[in-house]
Design an enzyme around this catalytic site. Sequence first.
Site, PDB file in Angstrom:
ATOM      1  N   ASN A  64      -5.415 -12.914  16.019  1.00  0.00           N
ATOM      2  CA  ASN A  64      -5.174 -13.841  14.912  1.00  0.00           C
ATOM      3  C   ASN A  64      -6.402 -13.726  14.024  1.00  0.00           C
ATOM      4  O   ASN A  64      -7.480 -14.221  14.367  1.00  0.00           O
ATOM      5  CB  ASN A  64      -5.005 -15.273  15.423  1.00  0.00           C
ATOM      6  CG  ASN A  64      -4.904 -16.260  14.270  1.00  0.00           C
ATOM      7  OD1 ASN A  64      -4.833 -15.860  13.103  1.00  0.00           O
ATOM      8  ND2 ASN A  64      -4.899 -17.544  14.594  1.00  0.00           N
ATOM      9  N   SER A 143      -3.955  -7.822  -4.114  1.00  0.00           N
ATOM     10  CA  SER A 143      -2.628  -7.850  -4.739  1.00  0.00           C
ATOM     11  C   SER A 143      -2.785  -7.967  -6.249  1.00  0.00           C
ATOM     12  O   SER A 143      -3.763  -8.561  -6.731  1.00  0.00           O
ATOM     13  CB  SER A 143      -1.838  -9.053  -4.230  1.00  0.00           C
ATOM     14  OG  SER A 143      -0.664  -9.240  -4.998  1.00  0.00           O
ATOM     15  N   TYR A 156      -1.772 -17.971  -2.557  1.00  0.00           N
ATOM     16  CA  TYR A 156      -1.810 -16.512  -2.349  1.00  0.00           C
ATOM     17  C   TYR A 156      -2.701 -15.843  -3.399  1.00  0.00           C
ATOM     18  O   TYR A 156      -3.546 -14.996  -3.080  1.00  0.00           O
ATOM     19  CB  TYR A 156      -0.378 -15.978  -2.415  1.00  0.00           C
ATOM     20  CG  TYR A 156      -0.227 -14.509  -2.119  1.00  0.00           C
ATOM     21  CD1 TYR A 156      -0.273 -14.026  -0.807  1.00  0.00           C
ATOM     22  CD2 TYR A 156      -0.019 -13.585  -3.140  1.00  0.00           C
ATOM     23  CE1 TYR A 156      -0.115 -12.674  -0.537  1.00  0.00           C
ATOM     24  CE2 TYR A 156       0.145 -12.244  -2.884  1.00  0.00           C
ATOM     25  CZ  TYR A 156       0.096 -11.781  -1.576  1.00  0.00           C
ATOM     26  OH  TYR A 156       0.247 -10.438  -1.311  1.00  0.00           O
ATOM     27  N   LYS A 160      -6.115 -13.711  -2.745  1.00  0.00           N
ATOM     28  CA  LYS A 160      -6.208 -12.294  -3.114  1.00  0.00           C
ATOM     29  C   LYS A 160      -7.290 -12.057  -4.167  1.00  0.00           C
ATOM     30  O   LYS A 160      -7.926 -10.996  -4.192  1.00  0.00           O
ATOM     31  CB  LYS A 160      -4.844 -11.787  -3.591  1.00  0.00           C
ATOM     32  CG  LYS A 160      -3.776 -11.773  -2.482  1.00  0.00           C
ATOM     33  CD  LYS A 160      -4.175 -10.834  -1.356  1.00  0.00           C
ATOM     34  CE  LYS A 160      -3.119 -10.693  -0.280  1.00  0.00           C
ATOM     35  NZ  LYS A 160      -3.495  -9.759   0.788  1.00  0.00           N
TER      36      LYS A 160
HETATM   37  N1  LIG Z   1       4.673  -6.189  -0.048  1.00  0.00           N
HETATM   38  C1  LIG Z   1       4.108  -6.323  -1.236  1.00  0.00           C
HETATM   39  O1  LIG Z   1       4.754  -6.223  -2.278  1.00  0.00           O
HETATM   40  C2  LIG Z   1       2.636  -6.597  -1.340  1.00  0.00           C
HETATM   41  C3  LIG Z   1       2.075  -6.610  -2.619  1.00  0.00           C
HETATM   42  C4  LIG Z   1       0.705  -6.853  -2.742  1.00  0.00           C
HETATM   43  C5  LIG Z   1      -0.075  -7.060  -1.632  1.00  0.00           C
HETATM   44  N2  LIG Z   1       0.506  -7.043  -0.391  1.00  0.00           N
HETATM   45  C6  LIG Z   1      -0.370  -7.288   0.745  1.00  0.00           C
HETATM   46  O2  LIG Z   1      -0.284  -6.202   1.637  1.00  0.00           O
HETATM   47  C7  LIG Z   1      -0.499  -6.653   2.976  1.00  0.00           C
HETATM   48  C8  LIG Z   1       0.656  -6.215   3.851  1.00  0.00           C
HETATM   49  O3  LIG Z   1       1.853  -6.725   3.270  1.00  0.00           O
HETATM   50  P1  LIG Z   1       3.315  -6.401   3.837  1.00  0.00           P
HETATM   51  O4  LIG Z   1       4.235  -6.543   2.690  1.00  0.00           O
HETATM   52  O5  LIG Z   1       3.296  -5.148   4.640  1.00  0.00           O
HETATM   53  O6  LIG Z   1       3.507  -7.675   4.806  1.00  0.00           O
HETATM   54  P2  LIG Z   1       4.485  -7.939   6.049  1.00  0.00           P
HETATM   55  O7  LIG Z   1       5.537  -6.886   6.145  1.00  0.00           O
HETATM   56  O8  LIG Z   1       4.897  -9.367   5.926  1.00  0.00           O
HETATM   57  O9  LIG Z   1       3.488  -7.766   7.300  1.00  0.00           O
HETATM   58  C9  LIG Z   1       2.422  -8.654   7.480  1.00  0.00           C
HETATM   59  C10 LIG Z   1       1.538  -8.152   8.588  1.00  0.00           C
HETATM   60  O10 LIG Z   1       0.434  -9.075   8.753  1.00  0.00           O
HETATM   61  C11 LIG Z   1       0.348  -9.451  10.131  1.00  0.00           C
HETATM   62  N3  LIG Z   1      -0.191 -10.801  10.251  1.00  0.00           N
HETATM   63  C12 LIG Z   1       0.269 -11.942   9.684  1.00  0.00           C
HETATM   64  N4  LIG Z   1      -0.514 -12.992  10.044  1.00  0.00           N
HETATM   65  C13 LIG Z   1      -1.493 -12.492  10.851  1.00  0.00           C
HETATM   66  C14 LIG Z   1      -2.584 -13.073  11.532  1.00  0.00           C
HETATM   67  N5  LIG Z   1      -2.851 -14.391  11.478  1.00  0.00           N
HETATM   68  N6  LIG Z   1      -3.382 -12.276  12.284  1.00  0.00           N
HETATM   69  C15 LIG Z   1      -3.124 -10.944  12.363  1.00  0.00           C
HETATM   70  N7  LIG Z   1      -2.110 -10.337  11.733  1.00  0.00           N
HETATM   71  C16 LIG Z   1      -1.296 -11.105  10.983  1.00  0.00           C
HETATM   72  C17 LIG Z   1       1.792  -9.347  10.640  1.00  0.00           C
HETATM   73  O11 LIG Z   1       1.799  -9.228  12.057  1.00  0.00           O
HETATM   74  P3  LIG Z   1       3.118  -9.636  12.937  1.00  0.00           P
HETATM   75  O12 LIG Z   1       4.139  -8.558  12.740  1.00  0.00           O
HETATM   76  O13 LIG Z   1       2.595  -9.698  14.326  1.00  0.00           O
HETATM   77  O14 LIG Z   1       3.591 -10.967  12.392  1.00  0.00           O
HETATM   78  C18 LIG Z   1       2.237  -8.079   9.925  1.00  0.00           C
HETATM   79  O15 LIG Z   1       1.771  -6.945  10.611  1.00  0.00           O
HETATM   80  C19 LIG Z   1      -0.663  -8.172   2.882  1.00  0.00           C
HETATM   81  O16 LIG Z   1      -2.019  -8.510   2.829  1.00  0.00           O
HETATM   82  C20 LIG Z   1       0.008  -8.499   1.567  1.00  0.00           C
HETATM   83  O17 LIG Z   1      -0.487  -9.699   1.015  1.00  0.00           O
HETATM   84  C21 LIG Z   1       1.842  -6.826  -0.230  1.00  0.00           C
END
Ligand SMILES: NC(=O)c1ccc[n+]([C@@H]2O[C@H](COP(=O)([O-])OP(=O)(O)OC[C@H]3O[C@@H](n4cnc5c(N)ncnc54)[C@H](OP(=O)(O)O)[C@@H]3O)[C@@H](O)[C@H]2O)c1
Length: 248
Positions: A64, A143, A156, A160
């Site tokens: 975590n 982000s 958020y 970020k």
């Molecule tokens: N998708 C987008 O469009 C986008 C755009 C800009 C930035 N981002 C950023 O990119 C990153 C990844 O995004 P994503 O879209 O791939 O997200 P996602 O599919 O929702 O995956 C989130 C990941 O974070 C892990 N996580 C959540 N809470 C946690 C905690 N307390 N401790 C450790 N791990 C934790 C989750 O683990 P579990 O599987 O175990 O829950 C999962 O592996 C994030 O920081 C997000 O803000 C995403």
Amino acid sequence: MTIDLTGKVVAVTGASRGIGAAIAEAFAHAGASVACMATSEANAAKTRDAIVAAGGKAAAFAVNVADEDSVKAAFTAAESELGPIAILVNNAGITRDGLMMRMKSDDWDSVLAVNLKGAYLCTQAVMKSMMKARWGRIINISSVIGQHGAAGQANYAASKAGLLGLTMSTAKELGSRGITCNAIAPGFIETDMTHDLGEDFKTYVQNTAPAGRLGTPEDIAAPVLFLASEPASYITGQTLTVDGGLFL
Ligand SMILES: NC(=O)c1ccc[n+]([C@@H]2O[C@H](COP(=O)([O-])OP(=O)(O)OC[C@H]3O[C@@H](n4cnc5c(N)ncnc54)[C@H](OP(=O)(O)O)[C@@H]3O)[C@@H](O)[C@H]2O)c1
């Protein structure tokens, strides 16, 4: 340019799915040993198993990132199993969206704790071994929302944007030790996090971004890999926007 990271150990938080899984797989493909971290070992093991099945080296750890003891335990276990961590990707992130008028302070606290405090705690956990090695790479996944804000995402966006300040400060503190720290600001990437955005919004992105599409996790993994490479050693404290040109 081929990036060869054979012999390097990388830790990727949030490696179970989405962007983190693609980053972990890209590092393994480049020869690194990957500590895949997620909220449970079973979740992290999905990516570890995919990497191992493809012939790469990886191990899975529960963490975590918002909890200092959990971070210390996970990074100690990762270093004892794989060796000193040379590259850290702070990718774990969550959303708890809502207009500020109605936002619960718990939703503010949990997003700041995971997205911002988590990156600070994980960075602190790897600093010593990177300083000792006089080499290191830290890449924070921010982000475009941290650069531009968004209605309904004050927590958020603040987390970020905070990551960008953390990135610049880390770069200044660690630069003389051969350690760089940079941020990537992804646009809209197709993952679980953006799954519920709705077809209208996806059509808007397709019609507005010069690239004409949403991003894929691999679109983010590629620049992360570059920033971790030796040829990127003169880039530090920077934010690279990877959004298909959406915010131009
Ligand atoms: N998708 C987008 O469009 C986008 C755009 C800009 C930035 N981002 C950023 O990119 C990153 C990844 O995004 P994503 O879209 O791939 O997200 P996602 O599919 O929702 O995956 C989130 C990941 O974070 C892990 N996580 C959540 N809470 C946690 C905690 N307390 N401790 C450790 N791990 C934790 C989750 O683990 P579990 O599987 O175990 O829950 C999962 O592996 C994030 O920081 C997000 O803000 C995403």
